[in-house]
Design an enzyme around this catalytic site. Structure first.
Site, mmCIF file in Angstrom:
data_model
loop_
_atom_site.group_PDB
_atom_site.id
_atom_site.type_symbol
_atom_site.label_atom_id
_atom_site.label_comp_id
_atom_site.label_asym_id
_atom_site.label_seq_id
_atom_site.Cartn_x
_atom_site.Cartn_y
_atom_site.Cartn_z
ATOM 1 N N CYS A 2 8.469 27.412 -8.063
ATOM 2 C CA CYS A 2 7.245 27.140 -8.829
ATOM 3 C C CYS A 2 7.073 25.707 -9.040
ATOM 4 O O CYS A 2 7.840 24.845 -8.323
ATOM 5 C CB CYS A 2 7.378 27.909 -10.367
ATOM 6 S SG CYS A 2 7.568 29.595 -10.484
ATOM 7 N N ARG A 49 3.098 29.358 -10.726
ATOM 8 C CA ARG A 49 4.052 30.365 -10.425
ATOM 9 C C ARG A 49 4.044 30.987 -8.904
ATOM 10 O O ARG A 49 2.820 31.441 -8.625
ATOM 11 C CB ARG A 49 3.873 31.706 -11.563
ATOM 12 C CG ARG A 49 5.101 32.448 -11.361
ATOM 13 C CD ARG A 49 5.046 33.914 -12.060
ATOM 14 N NE ARG A 49 6.224 34.694 -11.886
ATOM 15 C CZ ARG A 49 6.276 35.847 -12.461
ATOM 16 N NH1 ARG A 49 5.435 36.310 -13.115
ATOM 17 N NH2 ARG A 49 7.465 36.541 -12.279
ATOM 18 N N SER A 363 18.370 29.076 4.731
ATOM 19 C CA SER A 363 18.484 28.306 5.429
ATOM 20 C C SER A 363 20.117 27.954 5.713
ATOM 21 O O SER A 363 20.761 28.241 4.661
ATOM 22 C CB SER A 363 17.720 26.887 5.315
ATOM 23 O OG SER A 363 18.297 26.169 4.305
#
Length: 616
Positions: A2, A49, A363
């Protein structure tokens, strides 16, 4: 994932809304703010959000818990279910299934020590209504950003600069920050492009007394520079333990109430994350790689081989230069500060197209820093013999090389002229030749030098620590956060689980770097999933062909923005020397594209944000 915002300064609703809208891309699912009454007036809390866990509106922020604390939070607490169960046994009641509520209860139960119970990436601020303080923190490795402005009882914070910058008449451009940017290609923590704004360091928390305006900054986590309990087991035992931690780290990060995928470049780190995810998944894992038209930059074929072997649901994102160029114009809108890593462009392209399929992507970031994977580590190993030569003799050799007309000889001379191999390593990270900067760096302190210049570890462990505290934080984490959040995509890195970092820190160096084998232990774990032959190739970077573009498609932009007038408007440059470097690049005699890109980004930022502001 967020965007958070908060302030003790009184702004009207329209101003607060505009501040939040400036980073709406960080969280497009809900924009909200509220005024929390406190002793001196109010604290306004705001939130953008991106819903990942507990999608119900009951978990929207700003969030109130038991009328005791208010919170805005960016990130994820991966072990929140375990913490929730523990806190429930202590009598805490939960009305949501969110990790946000768990942070609040943990703070009330453990106080500031709650941070040592969190496994996650986070930046949050709690308004403690009883103590009348703001308590805020940033995760151990700095995956989530945090900026703040502090002047007396005025305190304002945000995930990015834009909300703080709006309607603040007291800002000035930092010449020190520009000089650091020219050297590093980024602005290292805790400094900021604005003198009056600071970045909270990774692994730190703060307490702000609302009544008095006193701010206290405290470190709660760090790498051990003197390892108290080194790993004493065998290599096989280390591999087994690391693999167990990695499996748990990946499993924790695969949980979400939205679609999850994995970035797959075809390199060691991302392939290991993908393989571990597949091993622990009940359904097909989505993987994503990027394909460039320019073959020498394209590793999508290797990624496809890994995906085929693992049987993932693989998606190849085909990009051409036109789409890459289209991101340059708005680059500063997403990064807020000057940021010179050109691999941010392909990172943004990957995020943009991955977001069409998933909301979360894992990742392989941090493998190189933690497990000694960069090519520059081998380069340093090959140069150690040179630095066994006494410094006066090397200095004399450098003086001779400088007299030669060959540009390469002059660069080698610069390398010989470094006082120690540690100083030479810093030169590898910046630019061996900084003579184009109008500043004497000889007496300038090296960022976080305490991790590099000590005798408690060998050279390779020290450079690993140094890269973890500097390059990973200011370069990699900044790039991945901004590039992914630009398209409302949450990026998670299992290798940045603090348990992996702490375990790797205890391992003997040759478990990580033996002879010319870098990331030895990670590779051996990977080869239990994927055939070694796929990875028998040189390590490639993640970049786009700016070298050619600056002589072709972008030549006009470079020459118009970075002519003598343009260069003169950038503080800290020897204009003639920089102009010569640009000319060298354009005529093909020397590749200076990193410098040109850094200057283009800086000029673009100054054009947009520095007008009318003093530089000091």
């Amino acid at each position: 994932m967020c965007g958070i915002y908060g302030t003790t300064i009184k702004y009207n609703d329209k101003q607060v809304e505009e501040k939040l809208k400036s980073t709406n891309f960080r969280g497009p699912d809900q924009l909200a703010w509220k005024a929390v009454p406190v002793a001196n007036g109010q604290v306004t809390l705001g939130h953008n959000r991106l819903a990942i866990i507990d999608l119900d509106p009951r978990s929207n922020q700003p969030f109130s818990y038991e009328n005791k604390v208010e919170i805005v939070f960016n990130g994820e607490i991966y072990n929140y279910k375990e913490l929730r169960a523990s806190l429930q046994s202590e009598g805490y009641v939960f009305k949501t299934s969110s990790d946000t509520e768990v942070i609040c209860a943990a703070y009330l139960h453990y106080g500031n020590d709650c941070l040592n119970h969190f496994n996650g990436m986070f930046a949050f601020v709690i308004v403690d209504l009883e103590k009348q303080v703001l308590f805020g923190s940033r995760d151990r490795l700095g995956q989530k950003p945090f900026y703040y402005y502090h002047s007396g009882t005025d305190f304002e914070f945000a995930s990015q600069l834009s909300p703080i910058k709006l309607y603040n008449p007291n800002l000035s451009i930092s010449k020190k920050a520009i000089l650091e940017y020219l050297k590093w290609g980024n602005i290292p923590d805790p400094i900021c492009i604005f003198n009056e704004i600071t970045k909270l360091r990774a692994g730190h928390y703060f307490e702000f007394d609302i009544k008095t305006g006193k701010l206290q900054d405290t470190k709660y986590w760090d790498i051990e520079t003197n390892v108290s309990s080194p790993f004493l087991g065998s290599y096989e035992e280390a591999s087994e333990e690391l693999n167990s931690i990695l499996k748990d780290a990946v499993d924790l990060r695969m949980y979400a109430e939205v679609p999850v995928g994995v970035f797959l470049s075809g390199g060691v780190d991302s392939s290991l994350i993908a393989a571990t995810a597949v091993a622990g998944a009940s359904n097909s894992v989505k993987t994503f790689s990027i394909k460039f038209n320019e073959k020498r930059f394209d590793e999508s074929g290797f990624a496809q081989q890994v995906a085929d072997h693992l049987k993932t649901d693989h998606h190849v994102i085909e990009c051409d230069y036109r789409e890459s160029l289209s991101l340059i114009d708005n680059f500063t809108d997403y990064f807020d500060e000057p940021f010179g890593d050109s691999s941010a462009i392909p990172q943004m392209l990957l995020a943009k197209h991955t977001r069409k399929k998933v909301t979360v992507a894992l990742s392989g970031d941090a493998g190189d820093e933690i497990f000694l994977g960069y090519e520059r580590y081998t380069h340093l190993k090959d140069r150690r013999a040179i630095f066994s030569i006494p410094y006066p003799m090397r200095k004399a050799m450098a003086g001779i090389l400088k007299t030669l007309p060959n540009q390469r000889a002059k660069t080698i001379a610069k390398g010989f002229g470094f006082k120690t191999i540690e100083h030479f390593y810093v030169g590898l990270l910046t630019d061996i030749d900084l003579s184009w900067i109008d500043h004497d760096w000889s007496d300038e302190p090296i960022i976080d030098k305490e991790y590099l210049f000590h005798n408690d570890k060998n050279l390779y462990e020290r450079i690993s620590d140094y890269d973890l505290k500097t390059y990973l934080n200011s370069e990699i984490n900044t790039k991945v956060d901004r590039a992914s959040m630009a398209f409302s995509l949450e990026a998670r890195s299992p290798l940045m689980d603090y348990r992996i970092v702490e375990f790797a820190n205890k391992l003997p160096t040759d478990f990580k770097f033996q002879n010319d084998t870098k990331k030895r232990i990670l590779k051996d774990i990977l080869y239990t999933y994927v055939p070694k032959k796929i990875f028998d190739r040189p390590k490639a970077g993640f970049t786009v062909p700016f070298q050619e573009w600056f002589r072709g498609e972008l030549k006009e932009l470079v020459l118009s923005e970075l002519d003598n007038d343009g260069l003169s408007s950038i503080p800290g440059l020897h204009v003639d020397k920089v102009a010569h470097k640009i000319k060298q690049h354009m005529n093909g005699s020397w590749n200076n594209y990193p410098l040109i890109w850094n200057l283009l980004v800086l000029k673009q930022w100054l054009n947009k944000y520095a007008v009318g502001l003093p530089t000091k």
